[in-house]
Design a protein around this motif. Structure first.
Motif, PDB file in Angstrom:
ATOM      1  N   LEU A   1       0.847  -1.184   0.000  1.00 32.39           N
ATOM      2  CA  LEU A   1       0.000   0.000   0.000  1.00 32.39           C
ATOM      3  C   LEU A   1       0.886   1.238   0.000  1.00 32.39           C
ATOM      4  O   LEU A   1       1.840   1.325   0.774  1.00 32.39           O
ATOM      5  CB  LEU A   1      -0.909   0.001   1.230  1.00 32.39           C
ATOM      6  CG  LEU A   1      -1.866   1.172   1.417  1.00 32.39           C
ATOM      7  CD1 LEU A   1      -2.875   1.235   0.281  1.00 32.39           C
ATOM      8  CD2 LEU A   1      -2.580   1.061   2.770  1.00 32.39           C
ATOM      9  N   ASP A   2       0.576   2.187  -0.878  1.00 31.19           N
ATOM     10  CA  ASP A   2       1.318   3.445  -0.959  1.00 31.19           C
ATOM     11  C   ASP A   2       0.501   4.556  -0.310  1.00 31.19           C
ATOM     12  O   ASP A   2      -0.667   4.770  -0.651  1.00 31.19           O
ATOM     13  CB  ASP A   2       1.612   3.819  -2.416  1.00 31.19           C
ATOM     14  CG  ASP A   2       2.550   2.833  -3.088  1.00 31.19           C
ATOM     15  OD1 ASP A   2       3.388   2.224  -2.384  1.00 31.19           O
ATOM     16  OD2 ASP A   2       2.442   2.644  -4.319  1.00 31.19           O
ATOM     17  N   LEU A   3       1.113   5.276   0.629  1.00 29.26           N
ATOM     18  CA  LEU A   3       0.455   6.357   1.353  1.00 29.26           C
ATOM     19  C   LEU A   3       1.366   7.581   1.402  1.00 29.26           C
ATOM     20  O   LEU A   3       2.573   7.473   1.249  1.00 29.26           O
ATOM     21  CB  LEU A   3       0.125   5.931   2.783  1.00 29.26           C
ATOM     22  CG  LEU A   3      -0.825   4.743   2.976  1.00 29.26           C
ATOM     23  CD1 LEU A   3      -0.884   4.362   4.447  1.00 29.26           C
ATOM     24  CD2 LEU A   3      -2.214   5.075   2.449  1.00 29.26           C
ATOM     25  N   THR A   4       0.752   8.738   1.673  1.00 29.83           N
ATOM     26  CA  THR A   4       1.493   9.978   1.898  1.00 29.83           C
ATOM     27  C   THR A   4       0.981  10.627   3.169  1.00 29.83           C
ATOM     28  O   THR A   4      -0.231  10.704   3.380  1.00 29.83           O
ATOM     29  CB  THR A   4       1.330  10.955   0.718  1.00 29.83           C
ATOM     30  OG1 THR A   4       1.858  10.360  -0.470  1.00 29.83           O
ATOM     31  CG2 THR A   4       2.067  12.267   0.991  1.00 29.83           C
ATOM     32  N   ILE A   5       1.902  11.087   4.000  1.00 28.60           N
ATOM     33  CA  ILE A   5       1.525  11.842   5.194  1.00 28.60           C
ATOM     34  C   ILE A   5       2.042  13.269   5.051  1.00 28.60           C
ATOM     35  O   ILE A   5       3.181  13.489   4.651  1.00 28.60           O
ATOM     36  CB  ILE A   5       2.059  11.180   6.483  1.00 28.60           C
ATOM     37  CG1 ILE A   5       1.485  11.882   7.719  1.00 28.60           C
ATOM     38  CG2 ILE A   5       3.581  11.133   6.525  1.00 28.60           C
ATOM     39  CD1 ILE A   5       1.721  11.133   9.022  1.00 28.60           C
TER      40      ILE A   5
ATOM     41  N   ALA B   1      10.422   8.176  11.049  1.00 28.20           N
ATOM     42  CA  ALA B   1      10.533   6.946  11.838  1.00 28.20           C
ATOM     43  C   ALA B   1       9.330   6.039  11.587  1.00 28.20           C
ATOM     44  O   ALA B   1       9.479   4.813  11.429  1.00 28.20           O
ATOM     45  CB  ALA B   1      10.648   7.281  13.322  1.00 28.20           C
ATOM     46  N   LEU B   2       8.146   6.636  11.537  1.00 28.67           N
ATOM     47  CA  LEU B   2       6.940   5.859  11.227  1.00 28.67           C
ATOM     48  C   LEU B   2       7.044   5.261   9.828  1.00 28.67           C
ATOM     49  O   LEU B   2       6.671   4.102   9.605  1.00 28.67           O
ATOM     50  CB  LEU B   2       5.703   6.747  11.344  1.00 28.67           C
ATOM     51  CG  LEU B   2       4.362   6.080  11.066  1.00 28.67           C
ATOM     52  CD1 LEU B   2       4.089   4.951  12.053  1.00 28.67           C
ATOM     53  CD2 LEU B   2       3.232   7.107  11.112  1.00 28.67           C
ATOM     54  N   ARG B   3       7.550   6.029   8.890  1.00 31.88           N
ATOM     55  CA  ARG B   3       7.763   5.527   7.513  1.00 31.88           C
ATOM     56  C   ARG B   3       8.600   4.254   7.522  1.00 31.88           C
ATOM     57  O   ARG B   3       8.261   3.254   6.876  1.00 31.88           O
ATOM     58  CB  ARG B   3       8.455   6.607   6.689  1.00 31.88           C
ATOM     59  CG  ARG B   3       8.891   6.173   5.290  1.00 31.88           C
ATOM     60  CD  ARG B   3       9.923   7.143   4.737  1.00 31.88           C
ATOM     61  NE  ARG B   3      11.145   7.115   5.539  1.00 31.88           N
ATOM     62  CZ  ARG B   3      12.098   8.053   5.480  1.00 31.88           C
ATOM     63  NH1 ARG B   3      11.960   9.093   4.678  1.00 31.88           N
ATOM     64  NH2 ARG B   3      13.176   7.946   6.231  1.00 31.88           N
ATOM     65  N   ASP B   4       9.694   4.278   8.275  1.00 34.15           N
ATOM     66  CA  ASP B   4      10.588   3.121   8.309  1.00 34.15           C
ATOM     67  C   ASP B   4       9.921   1.919   8.961  1.00 34.15           C
ATOM     68  O   ASP B   4      10.145   0.768   8.550  1.00 34.15           O
ATOM     69  CB  ASP B   4      11.875   3.480   9.051  1.00 34.15           C
ATOM     70  CG  ASP B   4      12.685   4.551   8.338  1.00 34.15           C
ATOM     71  OD1 ASP B   4      12.428   4.807   7.137  1.00 34.15           O
ATOM     72  OD2 ASP B   4      13.560   5.158   8.980  1.00 34.15           O
TER      73      ASP B   4
ATOM     74  N   ASN C   1       4.333   1.666   1.974  1.00 35.39           N
ATOM     75  CA  ASN C   1       5.308   2.663   1.548  1.00 35.39           C
ATOM     76  C   ASN C   1       4.753   4.046   1.852  1.00 35.39           C
ATOM     77  O   ASN C   1       3.799   4.496   1.217  1.00 35.39           O
ATOM     78  CB  ASN C   1       5.595   2.516   0.048  1.00 35.39           C
ATOM     79  CG  ASN C   1       6.188   1.166  -0.298  1.00 35.39           C
ATOM     80  OD1 ASN C   1       7.156   0.727   0.330  1.00 35.39           O
ATOM     81  ND2 ASN C   1       5.605   0.485  -1.274  1.00 35.39           N
ATOM     82  N   LEU C   2       5.346   4.703   2.832  1.00 31.01           N
ATOM     83  CA  LEU C   2       4.850   5.995   3.291  1.00 31.01           C
ATOM     84  C   LEU C   2       5.771   7.106   2.799  1.00 31.01           C
ATOM     85  O   LEU C   2       6.955   7.154   3.166  1.00 31.01           O
ATOM     86  CB  LEU C   2       4.780   6.021   4.820  1.00 31.01           C
ATOM     87  CG  LEU C   2       4.260   7.312   5.448  1.00 31.01           C
ATOM     88  CD1 LEU C   2       2.804   7.556   5.070  1.00 31.01           C
ATOM     89  CD2 LEU C   2       4.428   7.280   6.968  1.00 31.01           C
ATOM     90  N   ALA C   3       5.225   8.006   1.992  1.00 35.19           N
ATOM     91  CA  ALA C   3       5.958   9.200   1.571  1.00 35.19           C
ATOM     92  C   ALA C   3       5.674  10.316   2.568  1.00 35.19           C
ATOM     93  O   ALA C   3       4.526  10.530   2.964  1.00 35.19           O
ATOM     94  CB  ALA C   3       5.536   9.614   0.170  1.00 35.19           C
ATOM     95  N   VAL C   4       6.711  11.033   2.980  1.00 34.67           N
ATOM     96  CA  VAL C   4       6.573  12.133   3.927  1.00 34.67           C
ATOM     97  C   VAL C   4       6.613  13.441   3.158  1.00 34.67           C
ATOM     98  O   VAL C   4       7.638  13.811   2.587  1.00 34.67           O
ATOM     99  CB  VAL C   4       7.692  12.102   4.991  1.00 34.67           C
ATOM    100  CG1 VAL C   4       7.533  13.266   5.957  1.00 34.67           C
ATOM    101  CG2 VAL C   4       7.673  10.767   5.740  1.00 34.67           C
ATOM    102  N   ASN C   5       5.478  14.126   3.107  1.00 38.66           N
ATOM    103  CA  ASN C   5       5.347  15.378   2.367  1.00 38.66           C
ATOM    104  C   ASN C   5       5.496  16.544   3.342  1.00 38.66           C
ATOM    105  O   ASN C   5       4.587  16.835   4.113  1.00 38.66           O
ATOM    106  CB  ASN C   5       3.989  15.444   1.667  1.00 38.66           C
ATOM    107  CG  ASN C   5       3.817  16.713   0.863  1.00 38.66           C
ATOM    108  OD1 ASN C   5       4.768  17.218   0.271  1.00 38.66           O
ATOM    109  ND2 ASN C   5       2.600  17.237   0.823  1.00 38.66           N
ATOM    110  N   VAL C   6       6.664  17.197   3.300  1.00 32.64           N
ATOM    111  CA  VAL C   6       6.945  18.292   4.227  1.00 32.64           C
ATOM    112  C   VAL C   6       6.489  19.607   3.611  1.00 32.64           C
ATOM    113  O   VAL C   6       6.947  19.994   2.527  1.00 32.64           O
ATOM    114  CB  VAL C   6       8.451  18.364   4.565  1.00 32.64           C
ATOM    115  CG1 VAL C   6       8.712  19.473   5.581  1.00 32.64           C
ATOM    116  CG2 VAL C   6       8.942  17.023   5.100  1.00 32.64           C
ATOM    117  N   LEU C   7       5.582  20.286   4.315  1.00 27.50           N
ATOM    118  CA  LEU C   7       5.031  21.553   3.841  1.00 27.50           C
ATOM    119  C   LEU C   7       5.565  22.704   4.684  1.00 27.50           C
ATOM    120  O   LEU C   7       5.871  22.518   5.869  1.00 27.50           O
ATOM    121  CB  LEU C   7       3.504  21.531   3.939  1.00 27.50           C
ATOM    122  CG  LEU C   7       2.767  20.485   3.100  1.00 27.50           C
ATOM    123  CD1 LEU C   7       1.304  20.436   3.514  1.00 27.50           C
ATOM    124  CD2 LEU C   7       2.889  20.800   1.621  1.00 27.50           C
ATOM    125  N   PRO C   8       5.638  23.918   4.125  1.00 25.83           N
ATOM    126  CA  PRO C   8       5.903  25.088   4.968  1.00 25.83           C
ATOM    127  C   PRO C   8       4.826  25.183   6.047  1.00 25.83           C
ATOM    128  O   PRO C   8       3.666  24.834   5.817  1.00 25.83           O
ATOM    129  CB  PRO C   8       5.827  26.263   3.984  1.00 25.83           C
ATOM    130  CG  PRO C   8       6.070  25.661   2.638  1.00 25.83           C
ATOM    131  CD  PRO C   8       5.489  24.281   2.695  1.00 25.83           C
TER     132      PRO C   8
END
Length: 250
Positions: A96-100, A116-119, A127-134
């Motif tokens: 499953l592919d997800l983004t946070i 850490a949660l991604r790992d 598979n968790l992608a971490v989307n860092v926003l301003p």
């Protein structure tokens, strides 16, 4: 802790980071997906990584150990095989592919938690992608993103944050969680002055939230402040306010 010419003070708080899911949006409308994510997470390991010297392990119900009505539930245990089984039962046996989404609104440790949660999720096929926003951009979408890491500030009572965040239909209910039994029990708890009686209701509320698997809430963060060594009587405050009536220099 010490710094040249000064001191670092810390205090436990009810400030936290909730990696929360909107329960009415795919794929999180399937409880087994949410349960798989929760089972795959190791909250204690995340705390050790981010705040190894202080803080407390979160228990996925948003009531802190320093809240007067907090009730300790059985410790959460990571279950990788159980998570894989639930994921397969939910139709995601091949992964499953997800983004946070995360905005580091209280500092870069938010991003560290998500990474850490991604790992940890990777071990069960997520598979968790971490989307860092301003920061400002994140606050524009914090209650809209399907999967987001939101910082919640300190509240003196557990009933306060539960009422703001998880009661059906309230503006800050970012998970879209809705449970009539939860709402009714929370109303009863809010009407109780006696802490022991409120604890009886809180145990039920904490259990409902844990069982609903709407968040991974790994950390209750410590609050730090600094002062000169000449400052006496100064204490850190969990809500980051300053009480100076008993502070002096000497």
């Amino acid at each position: 802790r010490a710094i040249p010419g000064g001191q670092i003070l810390s205090v436990p708080s009810a400030q936290t980071l909730c990696c929360r899911m909107q329960v009415d949006k795919k794929p999180f409308d399937e409880i087994r997906v949410r349960q798989a994510i929760v089972k795959a997470a190791d909250n204690g390991a995340i705390l050790d990584l981010v705040f190894p010297d202080a803080g407390a392990v979160g228990e996925n119900h948003h009531v802190a150990p320093i809240h007067p009505e907090y009730v300790e539930l059985p410790k959460l245990k990571r279950d990788v095989e159980g998570a894989r089984k639930l994921l397969a039962e939910a139709g995601h046996g091949s992964g499953l592919d997800l983004t946070i989404d995360v905005g580091n609104t209280d500092g870069p440790w938010h991003q560290t938690v998500c990474e850490a949660l991604r790992d940890q999720l990777k071990e069960v096929g997520i598979n968790l992608a971490v989307n860092v926003l301003p920061t400002q951009k994140f606050w524009e979408i914090w209650d809209k993103t399907v999967f987001g890491a939101t910082s919640w500030g300190h509240r003196p009572l557990g009933t306060m944050v539960l009422s703001q965040a998880y009661r059906s239909g309230v503006p800050w209910n970012e998970t879209h969680f809705s449970d009539p039994q939860f709402d009714a029990t929370l109303t009863e708890a809010e009407g109780l002055i006696d802490v022991a009686k409120r604890k009886e209701k809180m145990k039920k509320l904490e259990t409902i939230l844990q069982d609903a698997a709407i968040m991974v809430q790994p950390i209750w963060r410590p609050v730090y402040t600094m002062a000169s060594k000449d400052v006496r009587g100064y204490r850190a405050h969990p809500a980051r306010v300053m009480h100076l009536t008993k502070v002096w220099i000497g």
